[in-house]
Write a protein that holds these residues in place. Structure first.
Motif, PDB file in Angstrom:
ATOM      1  N   GLY A  96       0.799  -1.212   0.000  1.00  0.00           N
ATOM      2  CA  GLY A  96       0.000   0.000   0.000  1.00  0.00           C
ATOM      3  C   GLY A  96       0.832   1.263   0.000  1.00  0.00           C
ATOM      4  O   GLY A  96       2.060   1.228  -0.088  1.00  0.00           O
ATOM      5  N   PRO A  97       0.159   2.417   0.134  1.00  0.00           N
ATOM      6  CA  PRO A  97       0.838   3.703  -0.065  1.00  0.00           C
ATOM      7  C   PRO A  97       1.432   4.328   1.188  1.00  0.00           C
ATOM      8  O   PRO A  97       1.969   5.430   1.114  1.00  0.00           O
ATOM      9  CB  PRO A  97      -0.307   4.581  -0.592  1.00  0.00           C
ATOM     10  N   ASP A  98       1.344   3.665   2.335  1.00  0.00           N
ATOM     11  CA  ASP A  98       1.764   4.284   3.594  1.00  0.00           C
ATOM     12  C   ASP A  98       3.265   4.582   3.612  1.00  0.00           C
ATOM     13  O   ASP A  98       4.077   3.795   3.148  1.00  0.00           O
ATOM     14  CB  ASP A  98       1.416   3.354   4.763  1.00  0.00           C
ATOM     15  N   PHE A  99       3.629   5.759   4.176  1.00  0.00           N
ATOM     16  CA  PHE A  99       5.029   6.157   4.291  1.00  0.00           C
ATOM     17  C   PHE A  99       5.608   5.880   5.680  1.00  0.00           C
ATOM     18  O   PHE A  99       6.744   5.441   5.818  1.00  0.00           O
ATOM     19  CB  PHE A  99       5.186   7.657   4.008  1.00  0.00           C
ATOM     20  N   LEU A 100       4.823   6.173   6.711  1.00  0.00           N
ATOM     21  CA  LEU A 100       5.358   6.160   8.068  1.00  0.00           C
ATOM     22  C   LEU A 100       5.757   4.774   8.540  1.00  0.00           C
ATOM     23  O   LEU A 100       6.783   4.607   9.208  1.00  0.00           O
ATOM     24  CB  LEU A 100       4.335   6.769   9.025  1.00  0.00           C
ATOM     25  N   ASP A 101       4.952   3.753   8.209  1.00  0.00           N
ATOM     26  CA  ASP A 101       5.310   2.405   8.629  1.00  0.00           C
ATOM     27  C   ASP A 101       6.690   2.029   8.107  1.00  0.00           C
ATOM     28  O   ASP A 101       7.507   1.426   8.815  1.00  0.00           O
ATOM     29  CB  ASP A 101       4.272   1.393   8.126  1.00  0.00           C
ATOM     30  N   GLY A 102       6.944   2.391   6.857  1.00  0.00           N
ATOM     31  CA  GLY A 102       8.242   2.078   6.263  1.00  0.00           C
ATOM     32  C   GLY A 102       9.401   2.742   6.971  1.00  0.00           C
ATOM     33  O   GLY A 102      10.496   2.183   7.079  1.00  0.00           O
ATOM     34  N   MET A 103       9.180   3.966   7.486  1.00  0.00           N
ATOM     35  CA  MET A 103      10.240   4.648   8.225  1.00  0.00           C
ATOM     36  C   MET A 103      10.559   3.899   9.511  1.00  0.00           C
ATOM     37  O   MET A 103      11.717   3.801   9.920  1.00  0.00           O
ATOM     38  CB  MET A 103       9.817   6.087   8.516  1.00  0.00           C
ATOM     39  N   HIS A 104       9.537   3.339  10.144  1.00  0.00           N
ATOM     40  CA  HIS A 104       9.767   2.523  11.334  1.00  0.00           C
ATOM     41  C   HIS A 104      10.481   1.226  10.968  1.00  0.00           C
ATOM     42  O   HIS A 104      11.334   0.743  11.725  1.00  0.00           O
ATOM     43  CB  HIS A 104       8.442   2.228  12.034  1.00  0.00           C
ATOM     44  N   HIS A 105      10.136   0.656   9.821  1.00  0.00           N
ATOM     45  CA  HIS A 105      10.830  -0.556   9.379  1.00  0.00           C
ATOM     46  C   HIS A 105      12.331  -0.289   9.278  1.00  0.00           C
ATOM     47  O   HIS A 105      13.161  -1.068   9.763  1.00  0.00           O
ATOM     48  CB  HIS A 105      10.310  -0.991   8.006  1.00  0.00           C
ATOM     49  N   GLU A 106      12.668   0.798   8.611  1.00  0.00           N
ATOM     50  CA  GLU A 106      14.084   1.122   8.402  1.00  0.00           C
ATOM     51  C   GLU A 106      14.800   1.325   9.728  1.00  0.00           C
ATOM     52  O   GLU A 106      15.913   0.834   9.937  1.00  0.00           O
ATOM     53  CB  GLU A 106      14.190   2.376   7.535  1.00  0.00           C
ATOM     54  N   ALA A 107      14.158   2.074  10.630  1.00  0.00           N
ATOM     55  CA  ALA A 107      14.783   2.352  11.924  1.00  0.00           C
ATOM     56  C   ALA A 107      14.924   1.078  12.752  1.00  0.00           C
ATOM     57  O   ALA A 107      15.908   0.903  13.487  1.00  0.00           O
ATOM     58  CB  ALA A 107      13.959   3.396  12.685  1.00  0.00           C
ATOM     59  N   ALA A 108      13.946   0.171  12.650  1.00  0.00           N
ATOM     60  CA  ALA A 108      14.010  -1.078  13.408  1.00  0.00           C
ATOM     61  C   ALA A 108      15.155  -1.957  12.917  1.00  0.00           C
ATOM     62  O   ALA A 108      15.899  -2.547  13.709  1.00  0.00           O
ATOM     63  CB  ALA A 108      12.682  -1.823  13.301  1.00  0.00           C
TER      64      ALA A 108
END
Length: 993
Positions: A96-108
């Motif tokens: 999907g189009p969500d941005f914020l979840d992906g930023m948490h993925h990267e930080a995790a």
């Protein structure tokens, strides 16, 4: 250490060795973690490496939920951090189009990778201690061994810090609808999974939620089937037990072609609750039970349950989760605290979930190699040498980008140059275009407003014709202002809005609202009317809209409601997009704003979804084929309209710079570099122009005595050392620009850089170039050093001819001569009854100095004459009080070079402290004026305004009626009248009007 017998393609991909992927349902052993952690994305946004052979990830899992809010993001983040902490290369994806979840993925993943490196160092330290204890039993050089261990430890710490510091992994969005085709989505998955040990894909909303109520398109389940990845379903078990099995069975049977591999239950109440849930799920998969993984035939696995732990939840705000660097929507959190949150989640996952079983499940995914049928896919897998520079706004305020969009820009030949609208003072040099994504400008509006210099640069870049593409938050930043909730804690202001100034590229204002606008849309590049779009008219793509703001006003009309803009407004700010929302009954409507080559809207477009319209372009700037992605069209437009590629001249003369801006847009676009004193107009120093020369002496902030002393030192240095003088010419900037024309002067090496300094720098620049194709001998060196008013007109002709704007030069000269002739006509009428008053102008107070050159001409043109009898073209000179008293001027003008009226007023004591000053009749009569130097000290277009000012003040010849209000407002700041009334030559009363 991983065995060297692993798949050879790991070495080619530059990733650590991983266990072979056989796609079977059983494996010999669980893969071991990597000894080094490398990923495909860097914060510096490097150019992609050459293509490597595709290989599947060793493990792939898709984490989905029964609905939003069940904890799938929290559990996904925990799994990513846990596997990264074990040493695996984890590649995150987001459906999907969500941005914020992906930023948490990267930080995790980053936090887990850093933890793995720290644990390696601790283990190495422990090994070193054991070796020290054995030194008496084993014949080794203890000192050498200790030194070696210490060196190895420091190297390891360096690698760990680098891994922790750099964001080496990027989360990639997968959207089977918005990306335009399933092939495009699969291709993206393949590209970004190269070299990964584990791919973890987080779903969106509920497992089967899609673009509408009947289709599977865009759903997480659809993506799972396309990639043949097993689904791990997250169920909120807080209010149920056996019913979890019913939910798992229902989600499995709704689409029997989708692989349901495992179930994780969140928010369980305790050991007994967990056991009941486990039994119910396992029973439905036993024997002839229907809860089966269709890919393996095995029962759907119960992979564990997490307790109802509020500390494990992720805080949210209006656009979704808070950013990784925040604990909630208000209080910023330190980087360390943010990492600790992810590591706590990793520990929670390790303790409560069966990670080994999930690894085994993930190895059953089969890598798909689709037959590429769409033209964009063949181009997306080819690499190009960087051919242009694209600025990327990237910080806490602008962080919403589809990583595929950035990757496609790189593949198309872009070098991505990040900058921060929050902290970067100026745009990076030599940009061809700017891409501004979404984010949270409303949360950082005060900081964005404070960075005035960058806001000016961006507006100037747009006005110069540079290509800017902005999405959502980027569009808000390009607006004139943003209205946000008042930040003052005063209760009386609660609920009120305050405005913050933004770039002002578009004459619109943005207001935050509590209501969201969110939907997918089909998008067509419309270029309404005669509007010019940076994308081909008729081309189509897909995107999504999600924001909590609205356009509420502009400087043309006080309302621009979405889709209801009237024809006049459309012509002023032609919308670049024709949008059809994916909503029942929705009709196409115009959206967004465009001006020159700047395009902005609320929509986030996916660059891979582009389809050609009827008006196909002839060829790509990068290849001999037509551009096939939005990325290629964007780069083609950026190169075509690049301001720096059209600029070829540098001005080392402030007067020449003023003339260039008077000649219009074409001449402005030719100007690539100026000096630090080329400060009029203000935009002369804004991007895309560069400062190529600076003076270490800031005369505007110095007193007359300090200026005089500094000039003596600099002249002495120049006389003794020769070139270069005190002007600091930036040879590196000149080498970047590679100018064809340089405007120089030798009239005054204090006011402007001398031609000697410039030529010296150009020669040095060429000496340092090994393969010189642009030596200073090939640069057209043009002297701009008029010493008379007529010489200024000749300078305008010369510059206009050099920049190929001869017609504009003739128009400017005709306009200026017409203004002077009008004054001359009025002076001739007065001459019969009123003789010309004599004017003495002092351009220096310590020592007393008269400017000479064009100043006598200005006095005569205004209906006056020079009190010393000087003629136009004479040199500046130091004069004595005896000469001044002999001349006995009717009017005294004080206009020291580089001085404002306020500074001159503060230094008038240099004159008033002498008795000679009070002997002057003009002082006794109050005919003393203080002028800003700008209209008199530079031989540019403002000299005409200086003539008009003196004509109005000294001869009562008023400006043209249409110009009066503008000029009077300006002169009220540029001109002061200094009146002194004397009694016994002692008391002095100053009145400044």
């Amino acid at each position: 250490m991983r065995s060297n017998s692993s798949n050879n393609c790991n070495k080619e991909s530059g990733r650590s060795n991983s266990p072979p992927c056989n796609g079977s349902t059983t494996t010999n052993s669980t893969p071991k973690p990597n000894d080094s952690v490398e990923h495909c994305y860097h914060e510096s946004i490097p150019t992609p490496t050459p293509p490597t052979p595709l290989r599947s990830p060793q493990v792939a899992l898709l984490i989905s939920g029964t609905s939003s809010g069940v904890g799938k993001t929290t559990i996904t983040i925990g799994l990513m951090a846990a596997f990264a902490a074990r040493g695996y290369n984890v590649q995150p994806f987001k459906c999907g189009p969500d941005f914020l979840d992906g930023m948490h993925h990267e930080a995790a993943v980053e936090a887990g990778s850093a933890e793995y490196q720290r644990n390696k160092i601790k283990k190495r330290d422990a090994t070193g201690e054991e070796r020290k204890e054995m030194k008496d039993e084993v014949e080794i050089d203890a000192d050498a061994e200790s030194s070696s261990l210490e060196d190895e430890k420091q190297a390891e710490i360096g690698r760990s810090n680098q891994t922790y510091k750099n964001k080496n992994v990027c989360c990639v969005n997968l959207d089977s609808w918005m990306m335009g085709s399933t092939d495009a989505m699969i291709s993206s998955y393949q590209r970004h999974s190269i070299g990964a040990d584990i791919c973890i894909i987080e779903g969106c909303m509920g497992l089967h939620d899609s673009k509408d109520g009947t289709s599977e398109i865009g759903s997480t389940a659809h993506i799972a089937k396309l990639l043949n990845v097993p689904v791990v379903l997250i169920i909120d078990g807080s209010m149920m037990a056996r019913s979890t099995a019913a939910m798992a069975l229902g989600y499995t049977l709704l689409d029997e072609n989708m692989r349901m591999g495992a179930v994780i239950v969140n928010k369980v109440g305790g050991r007994v609750h967990r056991q009941w849930i486990k039994e119910s799920i396992e029973k439905e998969g036993e024997g002839d039970g229907r809860l089966k993984d269709v890919g393996t035939g095995r029962p759907v696995m119960f992979a564990g349950a997490l307790p109802n732990d509020m500390a494990a939840s992720m805080p949210e705000r209006h656009l979704g989760l808070t950013m990784p660097s925040e604990s909630d929507g208000k209080a910023p959190e330190s980087r360390t605290s943010s990492s600790e949150r992810y590591l706590k989640l990793a520990a929670l996952v390790e303790e409560n979930l069966d990670l080994e079983a999930l690894l085994e499940l993930g190895r059953t995914s089969i890598h798909i190699t689709p037959q590429f049928t769409s033209p964009e896919l063949s181009i997306s897998l080819s690499y190009s040498t960087p051919s242009c520079r694209i600025g990327i706004a990237q910080d806490a305020a602008f962080c919403f980008y589809y990583r595929d969009n950035l990757h496609l820009l790189q593949l198309a030949g872009a070098q991505l140059i990040p900058f921060s609208p929050l902290t970067t003072p100026h745009l990076p040099s030599q940009l061809d275009g700017i891409y501004m994504g979404g984010g949270y400008p409303e949360l950082h509006a005060a900081a964005l407003e404070r960075n005035v210099s960058l806001r000016r640069d961006i507006k100037s870049f747009s006005e110069a014709g540079g290509v800017i593409y902005a999405e959502c938050g980027g569009m808000m930043y390009l607006a004139d202002k943003i209205y946000i909730p008042h930040q003052d804690k005063d209760k009386d202001k609660k609920g009120q809005l305050e405005s913050r100034n933004m770039c002002g590229v578009f004459p619109i204002a943005i207001r935050m609202t509590p209501h969201a606008k969110m939907y997918y849309a089909e998008v067509e590049f419309a270029a309404y009317g005669d509007g010019v779009s940076i994308f081909p008219k008729g081309g189509k793509c897909r995107g999504q809209r999600f924001h909590f703001s609205e356009v509420v006003e502009d400087n043309i009309n006080k309302a621009i409601p979405s889709g209801k803009t009237n024809e006049k407004e459309l012509e002023r700010l032609p919308p670049p997009l024709l949008v059809t929302p994916l909503l029942p009954g929705a009709e196409p409507e115009y959206e967004g704003f465009s001006v020159r080559n700047t395009v902005a809207s609320y929509f986030h477009l996916h660059f891979s979804s582009y389809r050609e319209g009827k008006d196909k372009p002839s060829s790509s700037f990068r290849t001999h084929t037509a551009p096939t992605t939005i990325a290629e069209h964007f780069l083609q437009a950026a190169v075509t309209h690049s301001p720096h590629r059209k600029s070829y001249a540098v001005s080392f003369v402030s007067a020449a710079t003023e003339i260039i801006f008077a000649l219009g847009t074409k001449a402005e676009m030719a100007l690539a570099g100026v000096t630090s004193v080329c400060d009029y107009p203000l935009e002369a120093q804004y991007a895309p122009r560069q400062i190529v020369c600076r003076s270490p002496m800031d005369a505007s902030s110095m007193t007359s005595e300090e200026v005089e002393e500094a000039m003596k030192v600099l002249k002495s240095k120049r006389n003794s050392d020769g070139p270069p003088g005190h002007w600091l010419v930036d040879a590196k900037a000149l080498a970047t620009i590679q100018p064809k024309i340089a405007f120089v002067q030798n009239t005054c090496d204090i006011c402007d850089a001398s031609a000697d300094d410039v030529l010296y720098a150009l020669d040095r620049m060429e000496e340092e170039k090994k393969d010189s194709t642009n030596r200073s001998g090939n640069i057209d060196i043009i002297q701009v050093a008029p010493t008379t008013l007529e010489g200024t007109f000749e300078a305008i002709e010369t510059i206009a001819s050099a920049l190929n704007v001869t017609d504009q030069g003739e128009e400017v000269i005709l306009s200026y001569r017409s203004r002077l002739q009008r004054i001359e006509s009025e002076v001739n009428k007065l001459h019969k009854t009123q003789p010309r008053p004599t004017v003495l102008s002092l351009e220096g107070l310590a020592p007393l100095c008269t400017g000479g050159h064009w100043l006598p001409d200005l006095k005569y043109a205004s209906g006056c004459k020079d009190a010393l009898g000087d003629k136009g073209g004479c040199a500046a000179r130091i004069i004595t009080w005896e000469e001044i008293l002999t001349a006995d001027p009717d009017i005294l003008v004080l206009s020291p070079c580089s001085a404002s009226p306020a500074r001159t007023l503060s230094e008038i004591h240099l004159l008033a402290s002498t008795s000679e000053f009070w002997k002057m009749r003009c002082v006794q009569r109050g005919h003393v004026y203080i002028f800003d130097h700008g209209c008199f000290s530079r031989s540019g277009p403002r000299l005409i305004e200086g003539v008009e000012m003196m004509a109005a003040l000294f001869r009562n010849i008023l400006p043209m009626e249409q110009d009066r209000s503008r000029l009077y407002e300006k002169w009220s700041k540029d001109a002061l009248k200094y009146e002194c009334r004397t009694e016994m030559k002692e008391d002095c009363n100053e009145n400044c009007n």
